[in-house]
Design an enzyme around this catalytic site. Structure first.
Site, PDB file in Angstrom:
ATOM      1  N   GLY A 193       1.161  -6.207 -16.462  1.00 15.48           N
ATOM      2  CA  GLY A 193       1.595  -5.043 -15.688  1.00 15.48           C
ATOM      3  C   GLY A 193       3.051  -4.734 -15.965  1.00 15.48           C
ATOM      4  N   GLY A 243       4.855  -2.116 -14.174  1.00 19.07           N
ATOM      5  CA  GLY A 243       5.480  -1.279 -13.157  1.00 19.07           C
ATOM      6  C   GLY A 243       6.836  -1.856 -12.787  1.00 19.07           C
ATOM      7  N   ARG A 246       4.536   5.233   9.008  1.00 17.55           N
ATOM      8  CA  ARG A 246       3.414   5.944   8.412  1.00 17.55           C
ATOM      9  C   ARG A 246       2.114   5.763   9.178  1.00 17.55           C
ATOM     10  NH1 ARG A 246       4.932   4.550   2.121  1.00 17.55           N
ATOM     11  NH2 ARG A 246       6.592   6.097   2.013  1.00 17.55           N
TER      12      ARG A 246
END
Lengths: 637, 254
Positions: A40, A42, A330
């Protein structure tokens, strides 16, 4: 099994320093003797790869995209938190720590969160040194804005493209190490299994997505930074390629999966508008700095927003939460939007939307100021919806965005498999049951730049290992298993496409394991998923050959894993008989419809162990001990 | 308002880099005008799959216009007819019922075709590896506010840094030049004080890398600027040229 989080002793603020001192070190000249695999690219994987290579380790880095610059961190819009206190508004490491623990509804590990808050400042320093063009004030100093769940301005940003800029920073550091020969980059490779030798993670099996060949790679440690599993819902703000496969394969090889039911439904996304839709688009939370959320006071009011007079509008967040207003966390904002729509007050064609209105802000600050802050977001909204948000309010609705659950890791970010480390969204440790805005970028980079470089050294220096190459039988066995599964997928030749199954799975997860959950619903969903999975393995149609660029086959493998993993989420959600953060079981709520925790019985991390195909996973508990914050009912009023 | 349209697609199909490709005709019927272009291809691919045919291969990921994965030449224009828009953000409301739409991959010697619309843009990574970074290791940085940077300088650097590395500039250019891509990174880092120490070396190394990769030269056609989905200005190419001349004549870097 008793889970040992290996939290260092001592006062909270001294734990990380003490731990860094007490860990064994790998001598600089010896680092080159160690190979590390990072999966990965990211923010977590890119920063870890670059930093481990800077230290002298030999790094092999893998991503399924055509370039490490394309990982989905790039789509993060709003910003990154740090406790710099540049605005002088009372921020501190302690406050960032406290806000994060509270925002996560007291289901995160204190020591990890405090470390995160401590290194947050180093991240901003490093990113500025990398040439990331953060927003600045006229005087040339860095600008900040506010995000949900905090009453200070601590969010650094680069227009609405903060994730892009931070990722390109990590990517540029990675590129420098590739040029230096310290990182070997393998793009267009998908990890399909982790290889365990003598109980330690010693390598991976990947599929070369161009040639279809299976390749094996050996190393002294494996780092997974493979992101979240939001795409189990089919429609989410994740990229099309985001998947659970690497994490799920690790789970099947012995890594425990923690809190899989903790998913974040982000309040400000563009509403769903058709059955063909492939994904949802987020509108940054930063918009809630200036946008006001409202619905008509009267249910079923179909007038155009401009025709609804001020006194017939309900600014429900400002009304219910006067101190945080539109900037509540949120989970709270999402649940409230759903509640309004359930009462029939939703707007737009589908009635599943609420307004996010900038009229006041534009009147107050002028269009130019708003355009400067949010121009690219407004443009994106206009492109997708063909509406002009400068003139008419945006319509938004919650959508799956982030997954707080992930592979269980200890304080060193190591999973229950020795030598298998998990970073970023793929682990579970820092956000509890709800992640605050602008904290994902902070965590990904904290793990990659400032945590794993130390802790992996402690592991390597303190763990005897024998020499292992890909000739080891464990690699052959893993490759054979992967091969068998690919052949099976291609041989079914049924009547339904992969996407068709995925869409149905997503519907089940959204209906029964989305913003509100019930015990009965979770049980119904388990049956539905089991049936769907059985049908998948008899009736899926995957065209093409294994030895070629075959995107249908890539998707089929990912969806097959989602079909198993979704059930694990349901099991976890059913087992947690309380509401907390993003996990809202309708049976457990306060009189004001807020999530009602049960600290007596559920103040723990639920970590699940794979016990065999079609067998119930085994439950393990890591009790969460709060020595520094007092557990309270979250209040944002 | 949502409506549906029918289209005739002519799509470039090519199994691999060394086999011949050709345009195949498909019918995309009942396409909602709210769909994105890629969702329209999804619909076509679902049908191809059920018909036992190979779906159209194309790169895509975020579908929010930021990852830079997607891209195809639509009716002769990279990323299609809308200005400042990636293919994934191009919506079908910009097409009319009955249109014929020709879809081809990026065409450049430096971007070999992998399959159908998917091309290998690995050389863009190589160019960044040649010098598109500031040499700083994690851990040693001073306080982030130690060097004030005037807002307009930071803004200009951000304009350049918005590049998503999709390769549309190359596809648009008659010379298949990657100069807009190279200049965006050189410009971003040359504008900022942190990037200045390596500015000369960076400009030379990145340009040499682009030459070596087989990209053409810039002859001021300005097609790149017109098609760039992030609307990156060719003034960055001018800045790259200045940096390059400064580096070639005025510095000790060879």
């Amino acid at each position: 099994m008793q889970l040992d989080a290996k939290i260092p002793d001592g006062p909270l603020a001294e734990k990380w320093d003490r731990h860094r001192f007490e860990m064994k070190l790998v001598n600089p000249a010896n680092k080159r003797k160690f190979d590390i695999i990072v999966v990965g690219t990211g923010l977590a994987g890119g920063s870890a790869s670059a930093t481990l290579a800077e230290l002298g380790y030999n790094v092999k880095t893998f991503c399924f995209q055509d370039s490490p610059r394309r990982a989905h961190s790039i789509a993060a819009q709003g910003g990154i938190n740090a406790a710099k206190n540049y605005p002088n508004d009372g921020d501190s490491i302690w406050r960032l720590f406290y806000d994060t623990v509270k925002g996560g509804d007291f289901r995160a590990r204190e020591a990890n969160v405090h470390r995160l808050a401590q290194v947050s400042n180093n991240i901003i320093d490093h990113c500025v040194a990398q040439g990331i063009p953060f927003a600045r004030e006229y005087g040339g100093l860095l600008a900040n804005r506010s995000f949900g769940g905090a009453q200070v301005s601590r969010t650094f940003y680069a227009r609405g493209q903060t994730g892009q800029q931070l990722l390109l920073g990590a990517y540029s550091s990675l590129a420098r190490q590739i040029a230096a020969g310290k990182v070997t980059m393998f793009p267009r490779r998908e990890m399909l299994d982790v290889v365990i030798v003598d109980g330690q993670a010693r390598g991976i099996v990947v599929r070369n997505l161009i040639s279809g060949e299976l390749e094996t790679h050996a190393a002294h440690a494996v780092v997974l930074a493979t992101g979240g599993y939001g795409n189990v819902f089919f429609l989410s703000t994740n990229a099309m390629g985001c998947n659970v496969t690497a994490a799920y394969r690790a789970y099947k090889k012995g890594a425990f999966f923690a809190n899989p039911c903790f998913t974040q439904i982000h309040p400000t996304c563009i509403p769903v508008h058709g059955t063909y839709q492939s994904k949802l688009t987020l509108m940054s939370e930063s918009l809630r700095n200036d946008g006001r959320v409202w619905v008509p006071k009267k249910a079923g009011d179909t007038r155009r927003p401009a025709d609804i007079p001020e006194d017939e509008r309900d600014y429900f967040l400002e009304r219910k939460y006067p101190s945080f207003g539109n900037l509540v966390p949120r989970d709270v904002a999402s649940r409230n939007a759903k509640e309004q729509c359930d009462m029939g007050k939703g707007v737009g064609e589908t009635r599943l939307a609420v307004y996010l209105d900038f009229a006041d802000a534009i009147r107050r600050d002028g269009r130019a100021v708003i355009e400067k802050k949010y121009g690219n977001l407004f443009q994106m909204y206009a492109k997708i919806t063909a509406d002009n948000p400068y003139e008419t309010p945006m319509m938004i609705y919650p959508a799956v965005h982030y997954t707080m659950g992930g592979l269980w890791v200890d304080y060193n970010l190591m999973s229950t498999v020795p030598g298998l480390f998990v970073l970023g969204e793929a682990n579970f440790s820092d956000h509890g049951a709800n992640r605050l805005g602008a904290s994902a970028l902070m965590q990904g980079l904290a793990d990659g730049y400032f945590v794993i470089p130390y802790t992996i050294g402690g592991y390597l220096a303190g763990t005897p290992q024998r020499a292992v190459t890909t000739a080891d039988p464990a690699f052959k066995a893993a490759t054979q298993a992967v091969n068998g599964r690919i052949s099976k997928l291609l041989s079914i030749n049924g009547h339904r496409t992969v996407d068709d199954f995925h869409r149905e799975l997503g519907g089940i997860m959204w209906d029964y394991c989305g913003m509100a959950r019930t015990n009965a619903g979770l049980e119904v969903a388990r049956g539905l998923i089991q049936n769907l999975r059985a049908e998948f393995w008899e009736n899926v149609k995957v065209p093409g050959d294994p030895g070629e660029f075959n995107q249908s086959l890539e998707r089929a493998g990912r969806v097959a894993d989602f079909l198993e993993f979704g059930e694990l989420m349901l099991i976890d959600a059913r087992a947690r008989q309380e509401s907390c953060g993003g996990h809202f079981n309708e049976a457990f709520q306060t009189q004001e419809n807020e999530a009602l925790r049960d600290d007596e019985n559920f103040c723990h991390v639920a970590a699940w162990e794979f016990t065999g195909e079609d067998k119930e996973p085994a439950f393990h508990k890591e009790p969460l001990v709060f020595e520094n914050v007092h557990l309270t009912q979250r209040s944002y009023k | 308002m949502t409506k549906t349209i029918n289209l005739t697609l002519k799509v470039w199909r090519q199994k691999g880099p060394h086999v011949k490709g050709k345009l195949e005709t498909y019918h995309a019927n009942n396409i909602s005008t709210d769909m994105s272009f890629l969702e329209m291809i999804d619909v076509v691919n679902e049908q191809l799959t059920l018909d036992g045919k190979d779906p159209i291969a194309f790169d895509h990921d975020c579908r929010e216009g930021i990852c830079g994965s997607c891209g195809a030449v639509v009716n002769g224009r990279p990323h299609g007819p809308e200005k400042g828009t990636t293919l994934c953000q191009l919506h079908m409301r910009h097409f009319s019922d009955g249109d014929t739409v020709v879809v081809e991959p990026w065409r450049s010697r430096a971007f070999p075709i992998i399959r159908d619309l998917a091309v290998d843009r690995g050389v863009l990574d190589k160019i960044i590896q040649a010098g598109g970074y500031i040499s700083v290791n994690a851990g040693g940085a001073q306080d982030a506010n130690a060097i004030p940077i005037p807002q307009e300088v930071a803004d200009k650097a951000m304009d350049a840094a918005a590049c998503i590395g999709c390769g549309a500039c190359v596809a648009a250019c008659p010379n298949a030049s990657a100069m807009l891509f190279v200049s965006a990174k050189v410009s971003q880092l040359a504008l900022l004080p942190q990037g200045k120490p390596e500015a000369a070396r960076r400009a030379i190394a990145m340009l040499c890398s682009a030459d070596k990769a087989g990209f053409g030269n810039c002859s001021n056609e300005r097609e790149c600027e017109a098609e760039c989905p992030k609307e990156i200005s060719i003034t960055h190419i001018a800045r790259l040229n200045r940096e390059f001349f400064k580096a070639s004549f005025g510095s000790s870097v060879q």
